[in-house]
Design a protein around this motif. Structure first.
Motif, PDB file in Angstrom:
ATOM      1  N   LEU A   1     -55.521  -5.162 -30.510  1.00 34.51           N
ATOM      2  CA  LEU A   1     -54.672  -4.205 -29.864  1.00 34.51           C
ATOM      3  C   LEU A   1     -53.275  -4.648 -29.683  1.00 34.51           C
ATOM      4  N   PRO A   2     -52.891  -5.998 -29.592  1.00 30.90           N
ATOM      5  CA  PRO A   2     -51.643  -6.387 -29.822  1.00 30.90           C
ATOM      6  C   PRO A   2     -51.123  -5.914 -30.849  1.00 30.90           C
ATOM      7  N   VAL A   3     -50.174  -4.772 -30.829  1.00 23.35           N
ATOM      8  CA  VAL A   3     -49.734  -4.038 -31.662  1.00 23.35           C
ATOM      9  C   VAL A   3     -48.301  -4.432 -32.173  1.00 23.35           C
ATOM     10  N   PRO A   4     -47.929  -4.046 -33.389  1.00 25.59           N
ATOM     11  CA  PRO A   4     -46.623  -4.128 -33.872  1.00 25.59           C
ATOM     12  C   PRO A   4     -45.559  -3.641 -32.970  1.00 25.59           C
ATOM     13  N   ALA A   5     -44.517  -3.772 -33.574  1.00 26.91           N
ATOM     14  CA  ALA A   5     -43.310  -3.667 -32.593  1.00 26.91           C
ATOM     15  C   ALA A   5     -43.427  -2.455 -31.916  1.00 26.91           C
ATOM     16  N   ARG A   6     -43.880  -1.366 -32.607  1.00 26.45           N
ATOM     17  CA  ARG A   6     -44.036   0.089 -31.842  1.00 26.45           C
ATOM     18  C   ARG A   6     -45.289   0.815 -32.109  1.00 26.45           C
ATOM     19  N   LEU A   7     -46.014   1.393 -30.830  1.00 25.52           N
ATOM     20  CA  LEU A   7     -47.269   1.975 -31.282  1.00 25.52           C
ATOM     21  C   LEU A   7     -46.785   3.488 -31.804  1.00 25.52           C
ATOM     22  N   PRO A   8     -47.605   4.092 -32.302  1.00 25.77           N
ATOM     23  CA  PRO A   8     -47.309   5.403 -33.284  1.00 25.77           C
ATOM     24  C   PRO A   8     -47.315   6.463 -32.086  1.00 25.77           C
ATOM     25  N   ILE A   9     -46.797   6.383 -30.882  1.00 21.13           N
ATOM     26  CA  ILE A   9     -46.792   7.163 -29.788  1.00 21.13           C
ATOM     27  C   ILE A   9     -45.242   7.363 -29.235  1.00 21.13           C
ATOM     28  N   GLY A  10     -45.036   8.684 -29.233  1.00 22.12           N
ATOM     29  CA  GLY A  10     -43.730   8.993 -28.676  1.00 22.12           C
ATOM     30  C   GLY A  10     -42.847   9.848 -29.647  1.00 22.12           C
TER      31      GLY A  10
ATOM     32  N   ASP B   1     -49.302   3.594 -21.498  1.00 24.00           N
ATOM     33  CA  ASP B   1     -50.389   4.217 -21.124  1.00 24.00           C
ATOM     34  C   ASP B   1     -51.558   2.997 -21.323  1.00 24.00           C
ATOM     35  N   PRO B   2     -52.277   2.819 -19.891  1.00 22.46           N
ATOM     36  CA  PRO B   2     -52.928   1.492 -19.983  1.00 22.46           C
ATOM     37  C   PRO B   2     -54.246   1.695 -21.176  1.00 22.46           C
ATOM     38  N   ARG B   3     -54.554   2.911 -21.354  1.00 20.55           N
ATOM     39  CA  ARG B   3     -55.592   3.228 -22.171  1.00 20.55           C
ATOM     40  C   ARG B   3     -55.427   2.547 -23.581  1.00 20.55           C
ATOM     41  N   THR B   4     -54.239   2.513 -23.752  1.00 23.61           N
ATOM     42  CA  THR B   4     -54.052   1.665 -25.146  1.00 23.61           C
ATOM     43  C   THR B   4     -54.488   0.255 -25.227  1.00 23.61           C
ATOM     44  N   ARG B   5     -54.908  -0.285 -23.976  1.00 25.61           N
ATOM     45  CA  ARG B   5     -55.102  -1.886 -23.871  1.00 25.61           C
ATOM     46  C   ARG B   5     -56.560  -2.029 -23.971  1.00 25.61           C
TER      47      ARG B   5
ATOM     48  N   ALA C   1     -49.585  -6.326 -21.715  1.00 26.29           N
ATOM     49  CA  ALA C   1     -49.561  -6.680 -23.245  1.00 26.29           C
ATOM     50  C   ALA C   1     -50.390  -7.926 -23.664  1.00 26.29           C
ATOM     51  N   SER C   2     -50.773  -8.701 -22.879  1.00 24.51           N
ATOM     52  CA  SER C   2     -51.205 -10.038 -23.054  1.00 24.51           C
ATOM     53  C   SER C   2     -52.663  -9.838 -23.141  1.00 24.51           C
TER      54      SER C   2
ATOM     55  N   THR D   1     -48.266 -13.481 -16.982  1.00 22.97           N
ATOM     56  CA  THR D   1     -48.956 -12.468 -17.790  1.00 22.97           C
ATOM     57  C   THR D   1     -50.513 -12.373 -17.130  1.00 22.97           C
ATOM     58  N   THR D   2     -50.963 -11.423 -17.320  1.00 24.11           N
ATOM     59  CA  THR D   2     -52.673 -11.474 -16.971  1.00 24.11           C
ATOM     60  C   THR D   2     -53.228 -12.564 -17.892  1.00 24.11           C
ATOM     61  N   ALA D   3     -53.225 -12.620 -19.206  1.00 23.63           N
ATOM     62  CA  ALA D   3     -53.874 -13.285 -19.800  1.00 23.63           C
ATOM     63  C   ALA D   3     -53.616 -15.020 -19.141  1.00 23.63           C
ATOM     64  N   ALA D   4     -52.581 -15.369 -18.876  1.00 22.86           N
ATOM     65  CA  ALA D   4     -52.094 -16.637 -18.456  1.00 22.86           C
ATOM     66  C   ALA D   4     -52.971 -16.777 -16.907  1.00 22.86           C
TER      67      ALA D   4
END
Length: 494
Positions: free
Chosen positions: A281-290, A365-369, A403-404, A474-477
Protein backbone atom coordinates in the motif's frame (compact mmCIF):
# COMPACT_ATOMS: atom_id res chain seq x y z
CA UNK A 1 -14.74 -26.11 -16.85
CA UNK A 2 -15.33 -29.21 -14.79
CA UNK A 3 -12.00 -28.92 -13.01
CA UNK A 4 -11.20 -25.75 -11.14
CA UNK A 5 -7.76 -24.28 -10.70
CA UNK A 6 -5.89 -25.00 -7.54
CA UNK A 7 -5.26 -22.37 -4.90
CA UNK A 8 -2.25 -20.27 -5.71
CA UNK A 9 -2.89 -20.39 -9.45
CA UNK A 10 -4.51 -17.56 -11.36
CA UNK A 11 -8.30 -17.83 -11.73
CA UNK A 12 -8.76 -17.06 -15.42
CA UNK A 13 -12.11 -17.05 -17.16
CA UNK A 14 -11.51 -20.58 -18.39
CA UNK A 15 -10.29 -21.81 -14.99
CA UNK A 16 -12.28 -20.26 -12.12
CA UNK A 17 -10.97 -20.70 -8.60
CA UNK A 18 -12.84 -21.90 -5.56
CA UNK A 19 -12.91 -19.33 -2.75
CA UNK A 20 -14.88 -18.93 0.44
CA UNK A 21 -17.83 -17.33 -1.37
CA UNK A 22 -17.94 -19.51 -4.47
CA UNK A 23 -15.93 -19.47 -7.67
CA UNK A 24 -13.93 -16.44 -8.73
CA UNK A 25 -12.76 -15.45 -12.20
CA UNK A 26 -10.21 -12.83 -13.18
CA UNK A 27 -10.29 -10.95 -16.48
CA UNK A 28 -7.57 -8.95 -18.20
CA UNK A 29 -8.74 -7.46 -21.52
CA UNK A 30 -6.32 -7.93 -24.40
CA UNK A 31 -7.01 -4.37 -25.50
CA UNK A 32 -5.94 -3.06 -22.09
CA UNK A 33 -9.30 -1.41 -21.52
CA UNK A 34 -13.04 -1.82 -21.92
CA UNK A 35 -15.71 0.23 -23.61
CA UNK A 36 -18.33 1.61 -21.19
CA UNK A 37 -20.94 -0.69 -22.74
CA UNK A 38 -18.70 -3.71 -22.17
CA UNK A 39 -18.14 -2.87 -18.51
CA UNK A 40 -21.88 -2.38 -18.06
CA UNK A 41 -22.43 -5.77 -19.70
CA UNK A 42 -19.92 -7.42 -17.36
CA UNK A 43 -21.67 -5.85 -14.39
CA UNK A 44 -25.00 -7.21 -15.54
CA UNK A 45 -23.42 -10.66 -16.00
CA UNK A 46 -21.99 -10.46 -12.48
CA UNK A 47 -25.47 -9.74 -11.15
CA UNK A 48 -27.00 -12.63 -13.09
CA UNK A 49 -24.35 -15.25 -12.44
CA UNK A 50 -22.35 -14.22 -9.37
CA UNK A 51 -23.04 -12.69 -5.98
CA UNK A 52 -23.08 -9.18 -7.43
CA UNK A 53 -19.60 -8.24 -6.17
CA UNK A 54 -16.97 -6.98 -8.60
CA UNK A 55 -13.37 -6.16 -7.78
CA UNK A 56 -10.32 -4.47 -9.23
CA UNK A 57 -7.16 -5.99 -7.80
CA UNK A 58 -3.91 -4.41 -6.68
CA UNK A 59 -2.42 -5.44 -10.05
CA UNK A 60 -5.31 -3.97 -12.02
CA UNK A 61 -7.32 -7.07 -12.92
CA UNK A 62 -11.11 -7.34 -12.91
CA UNK A 63 -12.64 -10.04 -10.70
CA UNK A 64 -16.18 -11.42 -10.55
CA UNK A 65 -17.10 -13.36 -7.40
CA UNK A 66 -19.65 -15.81 -6.12
CA UNK A 67 -20.01 -18.00 -9.21
CA UNK A 68 -21.13 -21.62 -9.39
CA UNK A 69 -19.83 -24.20 -11.86
CA UNK A 70 -22.90 -23.65 -14.04
CA UNK A 71 -22.96 -19.86 -13.79
CA UNK A 72 -19.21 -19.63 -14.48
CA UNK A 73 -19.79 -21.35 -17.83
CA UNK A 74 -22.66 -18.99 -18.60
CA UNK A 75 -20.51 -16.01 -17.70
CA UNK A 76 -17.79 -17.19 -20.10
CA UNK A 77 -20.34 -17.51 -22.90
CA UNK A 78 -21.59 -13.96 -22.29
CA UNK A 79 -18.07 -12.52 -22.17
CA UNK A 80 -17.35 -14.13 -25.53
CA UNK A 81 -20.65 -12.85 -26.93
CA UNK A 82 -19.71 -9.30 -25.90
CA UNK A 83 -16.50 -9.66 -27.93
CA UNK A 84 -14.25 -9.11 -24.92
CA UNK A 85 -10.93 -10.80 -25.65
CA UNK A 86 -9.11 -11.67 -22.45
CA UNK A 87 -5.40 -12.23 -22.03
CA UNK A 88 -4.01 -15.68 -21.37
CA UNK A 89 -0.49 -16.95 -20.85
CA UNK A 90 2.38 -15.28 -19.03
CA UNK A 91 1.34 -11.81 -17.77
CA UNK A 92 3.39 -9.13 -19.51
CA UNK A 93 1.99 -5.86 -18.23
CA UNK A 94 2.48 -2.14 -18.70
CA UNK A 95 0.98 0.94 -17.07
CA UNK A 96 -2.67 1.92 -17.54
CA UNK A 97 -1.83 5.19 -19.33
CA UNK A 98 0.68 3.64 -21.73
CA UNK A 99 0.83 5.61 -24.96
CA UNK A 100 -1.40 8.37 -23.58
CA UNK A 101 0.77 9.94 -20.89
CA UNK A 102 2.75 13.04 -21.93
CA UNK A 103 5.13 12.44 -19.00
CA UNK A 104 6.12 8.86 -19.80
CA UNK A 105 9.76 8.22 -20.66
CA UNK A 106 8.88 5.75 -23.42
CA UNK A 107 5.78 4.06 -24.76
CA UNK A 108 6.08 0.52 -23.37
CA UNK A 109 3.50 -1.07 -25.68
CA UNK A 110 5.77 -2.08 -28.58
CA UNK A 111 8.26 -3.80 -26.28
CA UNK A 112 5.40 -5.43 -24.38
CA UNK A 113 4.04 -6.96 -27.58
CA UNK A 114 7.49 -8.10 -28.68
CA UNK A 115 8.07 -9.89 -25.38
CA UNK A 116 4.63 -11.53 -25.44
CA UNK A 117 5.30 -12.80 -28.94
CA UNK A 118 8.79 -14.00 -28.01
CA UNK A 119 7.41 -15.92 -25.01
CA UNK A 120 4.95 -17.70 -27.28
CA UNK A 121 7.59 -18.39 -29.93
CA UNK A 122 9.87 -19.88 -27.26
CA UNK A 123 7.09 -22.19 -26.06
CA UNK A 124 7.30 -20.88 -22.49
CA UNK A 125 3.61 -20.38 -21.71
CA UNK A 126 3.00 -23.95 -20.59
CA UNK A 127 6.40 -24.34 -18.94
CA UNK A 128 6.20 -21.39 -16.57
CA UNK A 129 4.11 -21.29 -13.41
CA UNK A 130 0.92 -19.17 -13.26
CA UNK A 131 2.49 -16.50 -11.04
CA UNK A 132 5.52 -15.72 -13.20
CA UNK A 133 5.17 -12.22 -14.65
CA UNK A 134 6.92 -9.39 -16.48
CA UNK A 135 6.51 -5.62 -16.04
CA UNK A 136 7.34 -3.11 -18.78
CA UNK A 137 7.29 0.32 -17.11
CA UNK A 138 7.44 3.33 -19.39
CA UNK A 139 7.33 5.75 -16.45
CA UNK A 140 5.09 8.80 -16.28
CA UNK A 141 2.28 9.78 -13.97
CA UNK A 142 1.34 6.20 -13.11
CA UNK A 143 4.54 4.20 -12.88
CA UNK A 144 4.38 0.49 -12.05
CA UNK A 145 6.62 0.68 -8.98
CA UNK A 146 4.08 -0.97 -6.70
CA UNK A 147 3.64 -4.11 -8.81
CA UNK A 148 6.02 -7.03 -8.27
CA UNK A 149 7.30 -9.16 -11.11
CA UNK A 150 9.96 -11.72 -11.93
CA UNK A 151 11.34 -9.46 -14.66
CA UNK A 152 11.11 -5.66 -14.62
CA UNK A 153 12.03 -3.41 -17.55
CA UNK A 154 11.96 0.30 -16.68
CA UNK A 155 12.51 3.03 -19.25
CA UNK A 156 15.33 5.43 -18.43
CA UNK A 157 16.80 8.44 -20.23
CA UNK A 158 20.55 8.19 -20.80
CA UNK A 159 23.16 10.03 -22.82
CA UNK A 160 22.73 7.30 -25.43
CA UNK A 161 18.96 7.79 -25.59
CA UNK A 162 16.15 5.71 -24.11
CA UNK A 163 17.33 2.50 -22.48
CA UNK A 164 15.63 -0.17 -20.37
CA UNK A 165 16.88 -1.08 -16.92
CA UNK A 166 16.41 -4.83 -16.46
CA UNK A 167 15.77 -5.86 -12.85
CA UNK A 168 14.99 -9.16 -11.18
CA UNK A 169 12.41 -10.37 -8.66
CA UNK A 170 10.59 -7.58 -6.89
CA UNK A 171 8.80 -4.26 -7.12
CA UNK A 172 10.14 -0.80 -7.81
CA UNK A 173 11.73 -0.64 -4.35
CA UNK A 174 13.33 -4.03 -3.91
CA UNK A 175 13.90 -5.53 -7.37
CA UNK A 176 17.61 -5.93 -8.08
CA UNK A 177 18.95 -4.09 -11.15
CA UNK A 178 20.87 -6.32 -13.53
CA UNK A 179 21.81 -4.30 -16.61
CA UNK A 180 20.68 -1.29 -18.70
CA UNK A 181 20.28 -1.98 -22.43
CA UNK A 182 18.39 -1.08 -25.60
CA UNK A 183 15.06 -2.47 -26.77
CA UNK A 184 16.24 -5.62 -28.55
CA UNK A 185 18.64 -6.66 -25.81
CA UNK A 186 16.01 -5.98 -23.13
CA UNK A 187 13.59 -8.26 -24.95
CA UNK A 188 16.14 -11.03 -25.40
CA UNK A 189 17.44 -10.90 -21.83
CA UNK A 190 13.89 -10.94 -20.45
CA UNK A 191 12.99 -14.03 -22.46
CA UNK A 192 16.31 -15.70 -21.67
CA UNK A 193 15.63 -15.16 -17.99
CA UNK A 194 12.19 -16.72 -18.33
CA UNK A 195 13.73 -19.72 -20.11
CA UNK A 196 16.06 -20.18 -17.16
CA UNK A 197 13.11 -20.05 -14.78
CA UNK A 198 11.19 -22.57 -16.89
CA UNK A 199 14.14 -24.99 -16.74
CA UNK A 200 13.77 -25.06 -12.96
CA UNK A 201 10.12 -26.16 -13.10
CA UNK A 202 6.65 -24.66 -12.83
CA UNK A 203 7.09 -23.73 -9.19
CA UNK A 204 10.17 -21.62 -9.90
CA UNK A 205 10.54 -17.83 -10.02
CA UNK A 206 13.33 -15.48 -11.03
CA UNK A 207 14.29 -15.27 -7.36
CA UNK A 208 15.44 -18.90 -7.71
CA UNK A 209 18.11 -18.12 -10.31
CA UNK A 210 21.69 -18.52 -9.20
CA UNK A 211 24.32 -15.80 -9.10
CA UNK A 212 26.12 -17.53 -11.96
CA UNK A 213 22.99 -17.33 -14.11
CA UNK A 214 22.45 -13.65 -13.31
CA UNK A 215 26.05 -12.79 -14.12
CA UNK A 216 25.67 -14.65 -17.40
CA UNK A 217 22.55 -12.67 -18.27
CA UNK A 218 24.20 -9.37 -17.42
CA UNK A 219 27.33 -10.26 -19.42
CA UNK A 220 25.70 -12.06 -22.31
CA UNK A 221 24.22 -9.06 -24.13
CA UNK A 222 27.70 -7.63 -24.67
CA UNK A 223 28.86 -10.74 -26.53
CA UNK A 224 25.83 -12.32 -28.16
CA UNK A 225 24.43 -11.06 -31.46
CA UNK A 226 20.98 -9.45 -31.29
CA UNK A 227 17.93 -11.68 -30.98
CA UNK A 228 19.95 -14.79 -30.06
CA UNK A 229 18.84 -16.51 -26.87
CA UNK A 230 21.32 -18.51 -24.83
CA UNK A 231 21.08 -22.29 -24.98
CA UNK A 232 20.39 -23.33 -21.40
CA UNK A 233 18.96 -26.81 -21.72
CA UNK A 234 22.20 -28.88 -21.41
CA UNK A 235 22.89 -27.64 -17.88
CA UNK A 236 19.37 -27.42 -16.54
CA UNK A 237 19.11 -23.67 -16.44
CA UNK A 238 22.78 -22.75 -16.18
CA UNK A 239 24.41 -20.70 -18.90
CA UNK A 240 28.15 -21.16 -19.21
CA UNK A 241 29.48 -17.70 -18.35
CA UNK A 242 30.73 -15.61 -21.21
CA UNK A 243 34.40 -14.79 -20.72
CA UNK A 244 35.69 -12.72 -19.15
CA UNK A 245 33.52 -13.30 -16.07
CA UNK A 246 33.36 -9.99 -14.25
CA UNK A 247 32.60 -9.78 -10.52
CA UNK A 248 29.22 -8.61 -11.73
CA UNK A 249 28.55 -7.10 -15.08
CA UNK A 250 27.96 -3.42 -15.59
CA UNK A 251 25.06 -1.88 -17.47
CA UNK A 252 25.38 0.02 -20.69
CA UNK A 253 25.70 3.30 -18.80
CA UNK A 254 28.18 1.94 -16.26
CA UNK A 255 25.79 1.20 -13.43
CA UNK A 256 26.75 -1.93 -11.51
CA UNK A 257 24.29 -4.74 -11.95
CA UNK A 258 22.85 -6.25 -8.84
CA UNK A 259 23.97 -9.12 -6.77
CA UNK A 260 21.49 -11.84 -6.07
CA UNK A 261 17.92 -10.60 -5.74
CA UNK A 262 15.73 -12.61 -3.81
CA UNK A 263 12.73 -11.07 -2.35
CA UNK A 264 9.83 -13.46 -1.98
CA UNK A 265 6.76 -12.87 -4.05
CA UNK A 266 3.56 -13.77 -2.31
CA UNK A 267 -0.18 -13.29 -2.65
CA UNK A 268 -2.37 -10.44 -3.84
CA UNK A 269 -5.80 -9.48 -2.68
CA UNK A 270 -9.30 -10.47 -1.73
CA UNK A 271 -9.91 -13.78 -3.43
CA UNK A 272 -6.59 -15.41 -4.03
CA UNK A 273 -3.10 -14.64 -5.21
CA UNK A 274 -2.41 -13.02 -8.55
CA UNK A 275 0.83 -13.04 -10.41
CA UNK A 276 2.81 -13.69 -7.26
CA UNK A 277 2.33 -10.11 -6.20
CA UNK A 278 2.82 -8.77 -2.74
CA UNK A 279 0.48 -5.85 -2.48
CA UNK A 280 2.25 -2.82 -1.04
CA UNK A 281 0.00 0.00 0.00
CA UNK A 282 2.96 2.40 0.21
CA UNK A 283 2.40 3.27 -3.43
CA UNK A 284 4.39 4.95 -6.18
CA UNK A 285 4.53 8.70 -6.64
CA UNK A 286 0.84 8.91 -7.44
CA UNK A 287 -2.22 6.79 -6.89
CA UNK A 288 -4.46 6.25 -9.96
CA UNK A 289 -7.12 8.45 -8.37
CA UNK A 290 -7.99 11.95 -9.54
CA UNK A 291 -7.72 13.86 -12.82
CA UNK A 292 -4.86 13.11 -15.24
CA UNK A 293 -3.81 15.21 -18.22
CA UNK A 294 -3.23 13.09 -21.31
CA UNK A 295 -1.65 13.82 -24.66
CA UNK A 296 -5.20 14.15 -25.95
CA UNK A 297 -7.77 15.11 -23.31
CA UNK A 298 -8.09 14.09 -19.67
CA UNK A 299 -8.85 10.99 -17.64
CA UNK A 300 -10.53 10.48 -14.29
CA UNK A 301 -9.36 7.80 -11.90
CA UNK A 302 -11.65 6.48 -9.17
CA UNK A 303 -10.86 3.79 -6.65
CA UNK A 304 -12.95 0.89 -5.42
CA UNK A 305 -12.95 0.90 -1.61
CA UNK A 306 -10.85 -2.10 -0.53
CA UNK A 307 -10.89 -3.12 -4.18
CA UNK A 308 -14.56 -4.11 -4.15
CA UNK A 309 -17.90 -2.65 -5.22
CA UNK A 310 -21.43 -3.95 -5.81
CA UNK A 311 -21.95 -4.48 -9.52
CA UNK A 312 -25.06 -2.29 -9.44
CA UNK A 313 -23.02 0.73 -8.33
CA UNK A 314 -20.34 0.03 -10.91
CA UNK A 315 -23.02 -0.11 -13.59
CA UNK A 316 -24.54 3.17 -12.37
CA UNK A 317 -21.17 4.97 -12.48
CA UNK A 318 -20.34 3.59 -15.92
CA UNK A 319 -23.73 4.64 -17.30
CA UNK A 320 -23.05 8.15 -16.02
CA UNK A 321 -19.59 8.09 -17.61
CA UNK A 322 -21.06 6.97 -20.93
CA UNK A 323 -23.55 9.83 -20.82
CA UNK A 324 -20.70 12.26 -20.17
CA UNK A 325 -18.74 11.07 -23.19
CA UNK A 326 -16.30 8.47 -21.78
CA UNK A 327 -14.88 6.32 -24.58
CA UNK A 328 -12.80 3.76 -22.69
CA UNK A 329 -12.24 2.48 -19.17
CA UNK A 330 -8.85 1.11 -18.16
CA UNK A 331 -8.14 -1.05 -15.14
CA UNK A 332 -5.34 0.38 -13.00
CA UNK A 333 -3.02 -1.19 -10.44
CA UNK A 334 -4.07 0.11 -7.07
CA UNK A 335 -7.71 -1.05 -7.37
CA UNK A 336 -8.92 1.75 -9.59
CA UNK A 337 -10.67 2.52 -12.86
CA UNK A 338 -9.54 5.20 -15.31
CA UNK A 339 -12.27 6.80 -17.43
CA UNK A 340 -10.87 8.17 -20.71
CA UNK A 341 -12.30 10.58 -23.26
CA UNK A 342 -13.77 13.06 -20.79
CA UNK A 343 -13.59 16.83 -20.82
CA UNK A 344 -12.43 18.59 -17.62
CA UNK A 345 -16.03 19.54 -16.87
CA UNK A 346 -17.20 15.97 -17.41
CA UNK A 347 -14.40 14.71 -15.11
CA UNK A 348 -15.69 16.95 -12.34
CA UNK A 349 -19.27 15.77 -12.81
CA UNK A 350 -18.28 12.10 -12.86
CA UNK A 351 -16.09 12.58 -9.79
CA UNK A 352 -19.06 13.95 -7.87
CA UNK A 353 -21.24 11.05 -9.00
CA UNK A 354 -18.54 8.57 -7.94
CA UNK A 355 -18.28 10.12 -4.48
CA UNK A 356 -22.05 9.91 -4.03
CA UNK A 357 -21.95 6.20 -4.94
CA UNK A 358 -19.21 5.54 -2.38
CA UNK A 359 -16.17 5.24 -4.65
CA UNK A 360 -12.77 6.59 -3.62
CA UNK A 361 -12.26 9.93 -5.35
CA UNK A 362 -9.27 11.38 -3.48
CA UNK A 363 -5.80 9.90 -3.04
CA UNK A 364 -5.92 11.08 0.59
CA UNK A 365 -8.94 8.91 1.36
CA UNK A 366 -7.98 6.82 4.43
CA UNK A 367 -9.50 3.74 2.82
CA UNK A 368 -6.47 3.60 0.53
CA UNK A 369 -4.40 2.67 3.61
CA UNK A 370 -6.55 -0.35 4.50
CA UNK A 371 -6.44 -3.82 2.97
CA UNK A 372 -9.60 -5.77 3.74
CA UNK A 373 -10.84 -9.06 2.28
CA UNK A 374 -14.60 -9.64 1.79
CA UNK A 375 -14.89 -11.23 5.26
CA UNK A 376 -18.19 -12.23 6.81
CA UNK A 377 -20.86 -12.70 5.60
CA UNK A 378 -19.62 -12.54 1.98
CA UNK A 379 -16.95 -15.21 2.46
CA UNK A 380 -17.68 -18.51 4.17
CA UNK A 381 -14.17 -18.48 5.68
CA UNK A 382 -14.58 -15.03 7.22
CA UNK A 383 -15.03 -14.82 10.98
CA UNK A 384 -15.45 -11.04 11.22
CA UNK A 385 -17.22 -8.37 9.14
CA UNK A 386 -14.01 -6.95 7.68
CA UNK A 387 -15.50 -4.30 5.41
CA UNK A 388 -17.79 -2.88 8.11
CA UNK A 389 -14.86 -2.68 10.51
CA UNK A 390 -12.70 -1.03 7.85
CA UNK A 391 -15.31 1.59 7.00
CA UNK A 392 -15.76 2.49 10.67
CA UNK A 393 -12.03 2.81 11.30
CA UNK A 394 -11.54 4.92 8.17
CA UNK A 395 -14.37 7.25 9.18
CA UNK A 396 -13.35 7.65 12.82
CA UNK A 397 -9.55 7.48 12.74
CA UNK A 398 -8.45 9.18 9.57
CA UNK A 399 -5.37 10.64 11.27
CA UNK A 400 -4.13 7.17 12.25
CA UNK A 401 -3.91 6.10 8.61
CA UNK A 402 -1.00 8.16 7.31
CA UNK A 403 1.38 7.10 4.56
CA UNK A 404 3.66 5.26 6.99
CA UNK A 405 1.24 2.48 7.91
CA UNK A 406 -0.92 -0.23 6.45
CA UNK A 407 -3.91 -1.61 8.33
CA UNK A 408 -4.85 -5.13 7.29
CA UNK A 409 -8.24 -6.55 8.25
CA UNK A 410 -8.50 -10.27 7.49
CA UNK A 411 -11.59 -12.41 7.92
CA UNK A 412 -9.43 -15.43 8.72
CA UNK A 413 -5.79 -16.42 9.13
CA UNK A 414 -5.24 -16.94 5.38
CA UNK A 415 -4.60 -13.24 4.86
CA UNK A 416 -5.76 -13.12 1.25
CA UNK A 417 -5.96 -9.34 1.04
CA UNK A 418 -2.44 -8.60 2.21
CA UNK A 419 -0.03 -11.51 2.62
CA UNK A 420 2.90 -9.39 3.79
CA UNK A 421 3.41 -7.91 7.27
CA UNK A 422 1.36 -4.83 8.11
CA UNK A 423 1.80 -2.29 10.90
CA UNK A 424 -1.50 -3.48 12.39
CA UNK A 425 -3.46 -6.59 11.40
CA UNK A 426 -6.88 -7.57 12.67
CA UNK A 427 -7.63 -11.23 12.03
CA UNK A 428 -10.88 -13.10 12.63
CA UNK A 429 -10.82 -16.31 14.64
CA UNK A 430 -12.68 -18.35 17.24
CA UNK A 431 -11.85 -15.78 19.93
CA UNK A 432 -13.04 -12.78 17.93
CA UNK A 433 -10.84 -10.18 16.26
CA UNK A 434 -7.20 -10.68 17.15
CA UNK A 435 -4.50 -8.04 16.83
CA UNK A 436 -1.08 -8.67 15.28
CA UNK A 437 1.45 -5.84 15.49
CA UNK A 438 3.95 -5.65 12.63
CA UNK A 439 3.15 -9.11 11.29
CA UNK A 440 0.87 -11.09 9.02
CA UNK A 441 -2.56 -12.64 9.52
CA UNK A 442 -0.89 -16.02 9.94
CA UNK A 443 0.84 -14.93 13.16
CA UNK A 444 -0.85 -15.85 16.46
CA UNK A 445 -2.56 -12.65 17.71
CA UNK A 446 -1.33 -11.20 20.98
CA UNK A 447 -4.73 -9.88 22.05
CA UNK A 448 -8.41 -10.22 21.19
CA UNK A 449 -11.71 -8.45 21.49
CA UNK A 450 -15.16 -9.26 20.05
CA UNK A 451 -15.35 -8.83 16.28
CA UNK A 452 -18.21 -6.37 16.49
CA UNK A 453 -16.07 -4.19 18.78
CA UNK A 454 -12.78 -4.34 16.87
CA UNK A 455 -13.06 -0.81 15.49
CA UNK A 456 -13.32 0.56 19.03
CA UNK A 457 -10.11 -1.25 19.95
CA UNK A 458 -8.28 0.39 17.05
CA UNK A 459 -9.83 3.68 18.15
CA UNK A 460 -8.11 3.23 21.50
CA UNK A 461 -4.77 2.84 19.77
CA UNK A 462 -5.46 5.94 17.68
CA UNK A 463 -6.34 7.98 20.77
CA UNK A 464 -3.05 7.01 22.44
CA UNK A 465 -1.11 7.96 19.31
CA UNK A 466 -2.75 11.38 19.23
CA UNK A 467 -1.65 11.98 22.79
CA UNK A 468 1.88 10.54 22.50
CA UNK A 469 2.90 11.60 19.00
CA UNK A 470 5.71 14.14 18.66
CA UNK A 471 5.40 17.01 16.21
CA UNK A 472 5.99 15.66 12.70
CA UNK A 473 6.19 12.05 13.88
CA UNK A 474 4.61 9.39 11.71
CA UNK A 475 2.14 6.82 12.96
CA UNK A 476 4.65 4.04 12.30
CA UNK A 477 7.33 5.76 14.39
CA UNK A 478 4.90 6.35 17.23
CA UNK A 479 3.75 2.72 17.17
CA UNK A 480 7.38 1.66 17.44
CA UNK A 481 7.88 3.83 20.52
CA UNK A 482 4.71 2.50 22.14
CA UNK A 483 5.92 -1.05 21.52
CA UNK A 484 3.99 -4.14 20.46
CA UNK A 485 2.99 -5.05 24.03
CA UNK A 486 1.77 -1.54 24.74
CA UNK A 487 -0.20 -1.33 21.50
CA UNK A 488 -1.81 -4.72 22.18
CA UNK A 489 -2.84 -3.61 25.67
CA UNK A 490 -4.40 -0.45 24.24
CA UNK A 491 -6.39 -2.60 21.81
CA UNK A 492 -7.67 -4.89 24.59
CA UNK A 493 -8.73 -2.11 26.97
CA UNK A 494 -12.44 -1.64 27.54
Amino acid sequence: MNAFSRRGACPALSAPMQTGDGLLVRLNPVAGGLSPKSLIGLGESALRHGNGIMEVTARGSLQIRGLTPTSARLLAVEVNAMGIAVRTGVPVEHGPLAGLDPEEVADPRPLTEQIRAAIEDAGLTQRLGPKVSVIIDGGGQLAMDVVTADVRLVATRTNAGIRWQVSVAGDGQNAKPLVTVGDDAARDIAVAMLRMVAEKGREAHARDLTERQLISLASWHSFAPPSVLPDISPTRGEIAPWPPLSPIAKGAEGEPAAKLPISPQVGEMSGRTEGGAVERLPVPARLPIGVFDLTDGTALGVGLPFGSMPAAKLIALTQQALALGATEIRLAPGRALLFLGLSPTACHSLQQAAATLGFVTAATDPRTRIAACPGAPACASGRIATRDIAETIAAENRDLLDASVTLHISGCAKGCAYPGPAALTLVGGENGAGLVVDGTAKVLPAGYRPGYDAARGVGGIAAAIREARFRGETTAACLTRLGAAGVTELYRQE
